[in-house]
Design a protein around this motif. Structure first.
Motif, PDB file in Angstrom:
ATOM      1  N   VAL A  79       0.811  -1.220   0.000  1.00 44.76           N
ATOM      2  CA  VAL A  79       0.000   0.000   0.000  1.00 44.76           C
ATOM      3  C   VAL A  79       0.842   1.265   0.000  1.00 44.76           C
ATOM      4  O   VAL A  79       0.337   2.336  -0.310  1.00 44.76           O
ATOM      5  N   SER A  80       2.127   1.156   0.341  1.00 42.32           N
ATOM      6  CA  SER A  80       2.982   2.356   0.328  1.00 42.32           C
ATOM      7  C   SER A  80       3.774   2.469  -0.976  1.00 42.32           C
ATOM      8  O   SER A  80       3.662   3.461  -1.688  1.00 42.32           O
ATOM      9  N   ALA A  81       4.556   1.463  -1.329  1.00 39.95           N
ATOM     10  CA  ALA A  81       5.402   1.527  -2.528  1.00 39.95           C
ATOM     11  C   ALA A  81       4.850   0.694  -3.681  1.00 39.95           C
ATOM     12  O   ALA A  81       5.050   1.034  -4.844  1.00 39.95           O
ATOM     13  N   GLY A  82       4.189  -0.406  -3.381  1.00 38.02           N
ATOM     14  CA  GLY A  82       3.671  -1.293  -4.423  1.00 38.02           C
ATOM     15  C   GLY A  82       4.729  -2.297  -4.868  1.00 38.02           C
ATOM     16  O   GLY A  82       5.897  -2.199  -4.495  1.00 38.02           O
ATOM     17  N   PHE A  83       4.310  -3.265  -5.642  1.00 40.54           N
ATOM     18  CA  PHE A  83       5.201  -4.291  -6.161  1.00 40.54           C
ATOM     19  C   PHE A  83       5.264  -4.192  -7.679  1.00 40.54           C
ATOM     20  O   PHE A  83       4.333  -3.724  -8.321  1.00 40.54           O
ATOM     21  N   LYS A  84       6.384  -4.646  -8.243  1.00 34.85           N
ATOM     22  CA  LYS A  84       6.623  -4.462  -9.672  1.00 34.85           C
ATOM     23  C   LYS A  84       7.405  -5.645 -10.219  1.00 34.85           C
ATOM     24  O   LYS A  84       8.376  -6.093  -9.611  1.00 34.85           O
ATOM     25  N   LYS A  85       6.958  -6.169 -11.355  1.00 33.59           N
ATOM     26  CA  LYS A  85       7.682  -7.216 -12.078  1.00 33.59           C
ATOM     27  C   LYS A  85       7.896  -6.717 -13.497  1.00 33.59           C
ATOM     28  O   LYS A  85       6.970  -6.211 -14.129  1.00 33.59           O
ATOM     29  N   GLU A  86       9.114  -6.877 -13.996  1.00 29.51           N
ATOM     30  CA  GLU A  86       9.433  -6.437 -15.349  1.00 29.51           C
ATOM     31  C   GLU A  86       9.728  -7.658 -16.213  1.00 29.51           C
ATOM     32  O   GLU A  86      10.487  -8.534 -15.816  1.00 29.51           O
ATOM     33  N   LEU A  87       9.116  -7.698 -17.381  1.00 24.54           N
ATOM     34  CA  LEU A  87       9.305  -8.794 -18.331  1.00 24.54           C
ATOM     35  C   LEU A  87       9.928  -8.245 -19.604  1.00 24.54           C
ATOM     36  O   LEU A  87       9.696  -7.094 -19.974  1.00 24.54           O
ATOM     37  N   VAL A 121      -4.341  -4.796 -10.799  1.00 23.05           N
ATOM     38  CA  VAL A 121      -3.008  -4.836 -11.396  1.00 23.05           C
ATOM     39  C   VAL A 121      -2.997  -3.900 -12.596  1.00 23.05           C
ATOM     40  O   VAL A 121      -3.965  -3.830 -13.341  1.00 23.05           O
ATOM     41  N   THR A 122      -1.882  -3.157 -12.757  1.00 27.47           N
ATOM     42  CA  THR A 122      -1.730  -2.333 -13.952  1.00 27.47           C
ATOM     43  C   THR A 122      -0.573  -2.880 -14.773  1.00 27.47           C
ATOM     44  O   THR A 122       0.485  -3.188 -14.236  1.00 27.47           O
ATOM     45  N   VAL A 123      -0.801  -2.996 -16.060  1.00 30.69           N
ATOM     46  CA  VAL A 123       0.227  -3.485 -16.986  1.00 30.69           C
ATOM     47  C   VAL A 123       0.519  -2.370 -17.975  1.00 30.69           C
ATOM     48  O   VAL A 123      -0.399  -1.779 -18.538  1.00 30.69           O
ATOM     49  N   GLU A 130       9.061  -4.671 -23.852  1.00 26.23           N
ATOM     50  CA  GLU A 130       9.071  -4.649 -22.390  1.00 26.23           C
ATOM     51  C   GLU A 130       7.649  -4.604 -21.863  1.00 26.23           C
ATOM     52  O   GLU A 130       6.802  -3.902 -22.406  1.00 26.23           O
ATOM     53  N   ILE A 131       7.409  -5.348 -20.773  1.00 27.83           N
ATOM     54  CA  ILE A 131       6.116  -5.352 -20.097  1.00 27.83           C
ATOM     55  C   ILE A 131       6.392  -5.108 -18.613  1.00 27.83           C
ATOM     56  O   ILE A 131       7.263  -5.764 -18.034  1.00 27.83           O
ATOM     57  N   VAL A 132       5.667  -4.166 -18.002  1.00 28.81           N
ATOM     58  CA  VAL A 132       5.813  -3.870 -16.577  1.00 28.81           C
ATOM     59  C   VAL A 132       4.475  -4.144 -15.905  1.00 28.81           C
ATOM     60  O   VAL A 132       3.450  -3.582 -16.285  1.00 28.81           O
ATOM     61  N   VAL A 133       4.497  -5.041 -14.902  1.00 26.89           N
ATOM     62  CA  VAL A 133       3.300  -5.394 -14.135  1.00 26.89           C
ATOM     63  C   VAL A 133       3.451  -4.781 -12.753  1.00 26.89           C
ATOM     64  O   VAL A 133       4.444  -5.056 -12.065  1.00 26.89           O
ATOM     65  N   GLU A 134       2.481  -3.957 -12.319  1.00 30.26           N
ATOM     66  CA  GLU A 134       2.552  -3.285 -11.027  1.00 30.26           C
ATOM     67  C   GLU A 134       1.239  -3.441 -10.275  1.00 30.26           C
ATOM     68  O   GLU A 134       0.178  -3.546 -10.892  1.00 30.26           O
ATOM     69  N   GLY A 135       1.329  -3.432  -8.932  1.00 20.97           N
ATOM     70  CA  GLY A 135       0.130  -3.507  -8.109  1.00 20.97           C
ATOM     71  C   GLY A 135       0.472  -3.535  -6.638  1.00 20.97           C
ATOM     72  O   GLY A 135       1.643  -3.574  -6.249  1.00 20.97           O
ATOM     73  N   ALA A 136      -0.566  -3.528  -5.799  1.00 20.53           N
ATOM     74  CA  ALA A 136      -0.380  -3.522  -4.350  1.00 20.53           C
ATOM     75  C   ALA A 136      -0.315  -4.926  -3.766  1.00 20.53           C
ATOM     76  O   ALA A 136       0.181  -5.113  -2.666  1.00 20.53           O
TER      77      ALA A 136
END
Length: 177
Positions: A79-87, A121-123, A130-136
């Motif tokens: 909830v503060s920074a979020g998580f991120k995966k990069e493909l 989730v936001t993509v 490049e694909i960036v997946v982000e979310g809480a």
């Protein structure tokens, strides 16, 4: 004694936590998340810190102690920074683009792959490769990234496919005469 469980979870500025029974609800700039702990641990909030203590000295209580503390720490990070995966996409003609709430992938198949992005989730596609997946939610971000990668896993000869940005692909040598 759990070394992880002993440390309380610090709440950064802008994040607040509420404990009701065995449920912790954490609110922050990126949304609201909650976690329900088992009856083997006790949850308390004091001075901007969430503490987890075991009830009793059973093996299960000790296991749940460290796990519950880590889950709460992941809620706070989410909830503060979020998580991120990069493909990364490797291969001639392989590319990705977002169209509304659908990720369109060209991966060498005879058809275009349409991947519907789930809620929470936001993509984004900063480049075509490049694909960036982000979310809480850490679990949901990882699962979405794994589902996207599943469409074309990287192969060991040329490295073509979808891989995580920090992933190493073990390369094989081709056939010799």
């Amino acid at each position: 004694m759990s070394r992880i469980g002993k440390r309380p979870v610090d709440l950064p500025s802008g994040v607040e936590a509420k404990v009701s029974g065995q449920t912790v609800e954490v609110k922050g700039p990126k949304g609201t998340r909650s976690f329900t702990a088992t009856d083997d641990v006790t949850l308390t909030v004091d001075d901007g810190k969430v503490s987890v203590t075991p009830r009793g000295s059973s093996k299960r209580a000790k296991q749940q102690w460290g796990m519950s503390r880590t889950q709460i720490a992941n809620l706070v990070t989410g909830v503060s920074a979020g998580f991120k995966k990069e493909l990364e996409i490797n291969g001639v003609g392989y590319r990705a683009q977002m169209q509304g709430n659908t990720l369109k992938l060209n991966l060498g198949y005879s058809h275009e792959v349409n991947f519907d992005v789930p809620q929470g989730v936001t993509v984004t596609c900063p480049k075509q490769t490049e694909i960036v997946v982000e979310g809480a939610d850490q679990q949901l971000v990882g699962q979405v990234a794994a589902n996207i990668r599943e469409w074309r896993k990287p192969e060991p000869y040329k490295g073509k496919g979808i891989k995580y940005k920090d992933e190493y692909i073990f390369r094989k040598e081709g056939k010799k005469k």
